[in-house]
Scaffold this active site. Structure first.
Site, PDB file in Angstrom:
ATOM      1  N   LYS A 220       0.810  -1.215   0.000  1.00 33.89           N
ATOM      2  CA  LYS A 220       0.000   0.000   0.000  1.00 33.89           C
ATOM      3  C   LYS A 220       0.844   1.266   0.000  1.00 33.89           C
ATOM      4  CE  LYS A 220      -4.455  -1.623   1.240  1.00 33.89           C
ATOM      5  NZ  LYS A 220      -5.483  -1.856   2.229  1.00 33.89           N
ATOM      6  N   ARG A 254      -4.027 -10.034   4.556  1.00 32.42           N
ATOM      7  CA  ARG A 254      -4.386 -10.008   3.127  1.00 32.42           C
ATOM      8  C   ARG A 254      -3.178  -9.500   2.348  1.00 32.42           C
ATOM      9  NH1 ARG A 254      -6.253  -6.484  -0.607  1.00 32.42           N
ATOM     10  NH2 ARG A 254      -7.846  -7.231  -2.051  1.00 32.42           N
TER      11      ARG A 254
HETATM   12  N1  HH2 Z   1      -7.466  -3.426   0.455  1.00 35.78           N
HETATM   13  C1  HH2 Z   1      -7.751  -3.423  -0.866  1.00 35.78           C
HETATM   14  C2  HH2 Z   1      -8.866  -4.111  -1.354  1.00 35.78           C
HETATM   15  N2  HH2 Z   1      -9.662  -4.813  -0.530  1.00 35.78           N
HETATM   16  N3  HH2 Z   1     -10.185  -5.586   1.633  1.00 35.78           N
HETATM   17  C3  HH2 Z   1      -9.917  -5.618   2.937  1.00 35.78           C
HETATM   18  N4  HH2 Z   1     -10.685  -6.326   3.773  1.00 35.78           N
HETATM   19  N5  HH2 Z   1      -8.847  -4.936   3.475  1.00 35.78           N
HETATM   20  C4  HH2 Z   1      -8.017  -4.198   2.709  1.00 35.78           C
HETATM   21  O1  HH2 Z   1      -7.079  -3.579   3.257  1.00 35.78           O
HETATM   22  C5  HH2 Z   1      -8.262  -4.137   1.302  1.00 35.78           C
HETATM   23  C6  HH2 Z   1      -9.379  -4.853   0.794  1.00 35.78           C
HETATM   24  C7  HH2 Z   1      -6.856  -2.685  -1.801  1.00 35.78           C
HETATM   25  O2  HH2 Z   1      -5.846  -3.521  -2.297  1.00 35.78           O
HETATM   26  P1  HH2 Z   1      -5.891  -4.245  -3.730  1.00 35.78           P
HETATM   27  O3  HH2 Z   1      -7.056  -5.177  -3.821  1.00 35.78           O
HETATM   28  O4  HH2 Z   1      -4.586  -4.864  -3.990  1.00 35.78           O
HETATM   29  O5  HH2 Z   1      -6.046  -3.058  -4.765  1.00 35.78           O
HETATM   30  P2  HH2 Z   1      -7.284  -2.501  -5.617  1.00 35.78           P
HETATM   31  O6  HH2 Z   1      -8.332  -2.018  -4.670  1.00 35.78           O
HETATM   32  O7  HH2 Z   1      -6.651  -1.394  -6.432  1.00 35.78           O
HETATM   33  O8  HH2 Z   1      -7.817  -3.630  -6.471  1.00 35.78           O
END
Ligand code: HH2
Length: 274
Positions: A220, A254
């Site tokens: 992040k 995660r």
């Molecule tokens: N962070 C992201 C997405 N979903 N869900 C939970 N429970 N907690 C988190 O910290 C979280 C989440 C963001 O990360 P990522 O899926 O890699 O990116 P994007 O939202 O750009 O797809």
């Protein structure tokens, strides 16, 4: 302590690793890598081989500034992949905030709903109550398009804690048993660096609800702000953050990098149990 998760029951004695699979064109780290169905499936299987305890599939980016994908587009990206993951030996979680997507995902065999809006969409608690899936209730201030524009809190930990307590109560009132719930402070979702650091330092204060903590820090931008590294170059800070989160009570991590996180946690765990 166990998490009920569809046909699975996950023991929480050691921190679990949830591998991230984004079937999106625009996720901040893996966007565009797994839009091809075969590539997505191969990555899911690779993460399981590397020791993922769960796989979290997302079809809409919620990174700061992201434009929402339409519901039809989210389903078009998600469902072909999800249907082929039904036989995975670990629970499949679906990262969505839409009720129709939740319903279809559960019908296709998803064992967990990971909702960055903590089931605040009308009908969401009822949609998941009807199944036996696990749920992640995450805190987010605002919405992804605007959430990083100068977020303000009094005491961020108390505000996030009160929100999570109210969402636990709402979920239970809808008939979702406590042993199906996890909560997440939502690192980077409407939080400045100082808020994220305060939440990590005082993570243990959020564990008081008796519901396991799920934490997403992997790659992040807060890690970029600290190290000056791009998302592609944030493996080491992500491992450090995962270990610190585990140390402060996180039960599910995660992450994008399953093998490296499992290895780091194995060292931490060995010291704890020696
Ligand atoms: N962070 C992201 C997405 N979903 N869900 C939970 N429970 N907690 C988190 O910290 C979280 C989440 C963001 O990360 P990522 O899926 O890699 O990116 P994007 O939202 O750009 O797809």
């Amino acid at each position: 302590m166990f998490l009920r998760c569809g046909r699975f029951s996950l023991p929480l004695e050691r921190p679990l690793v949830m591998g991230v699979l984004n079937v999106t064109p625009d996720s901040f780290f893996d966007g565009g890598k797994f839009t091809d169905r075969e590539a997505a499936l191969a990555h899911a299987h690779r993460m399981v081989e590397e020791g993922a305890d769960l796989v979290d599939v997302g079809a809409e980016s919620t990174r700061p500034g992201a434009e929402a994908a339409s519901e039809d587009e989210e389903l078009r990206r998600l469902m072909p992949v999800l249907e082929s993951l039904a036989e995975l030996p670990v629970p499949v979680s679906v990262d969505t905030r839409r009720v129709r997507v939740m319903r279809q995902a559960l019908a296709a065999g998803a064992s967990m709903i990971n909702d960055v809006q903590a089931l605040r969409a009308p009908g969401a608690p009822e949609a998941v109550a009807a199944s036996d899936c696990a749920v992640c209730l995450m805190h987010m201030k605002g919405d992804p398009r605007t959430m990083q524009k100068n977020p303000q809190y009094g005491d961020v930990v108390s505000e996030v804690g009160a929100f999570l307590a109210s969402r636990i109560a709402a979920a239970q009132a809808a008939g979702i048993a406590r042993e199906r719930l996890t909560v997440d402070p939502g690192f980077g979702f409407g939080k400045a660096l100082a808020h994220n650091l305060e939440l990590l330092r005082r993570l243990g204060e959020l564990a008081v609800h008796g519901v396991p903590l799920l934490v997403g820090l992997s790659r992040k931008s807060m890690l970029g702000a600290i190290t000056g590294r791009s998302a592609a170059d944030r493996l080491a800070p992500s491992i450090a953050a995962a270990l610190l989160a585990a140390q402060h009570g996180a039960k599910i991590l995660r992450v994008h990098d399953v093998r490296e996180t499992r290895d780091a946690l194995a060292v931490w765990q060995a010291l704890r149990t020696a």
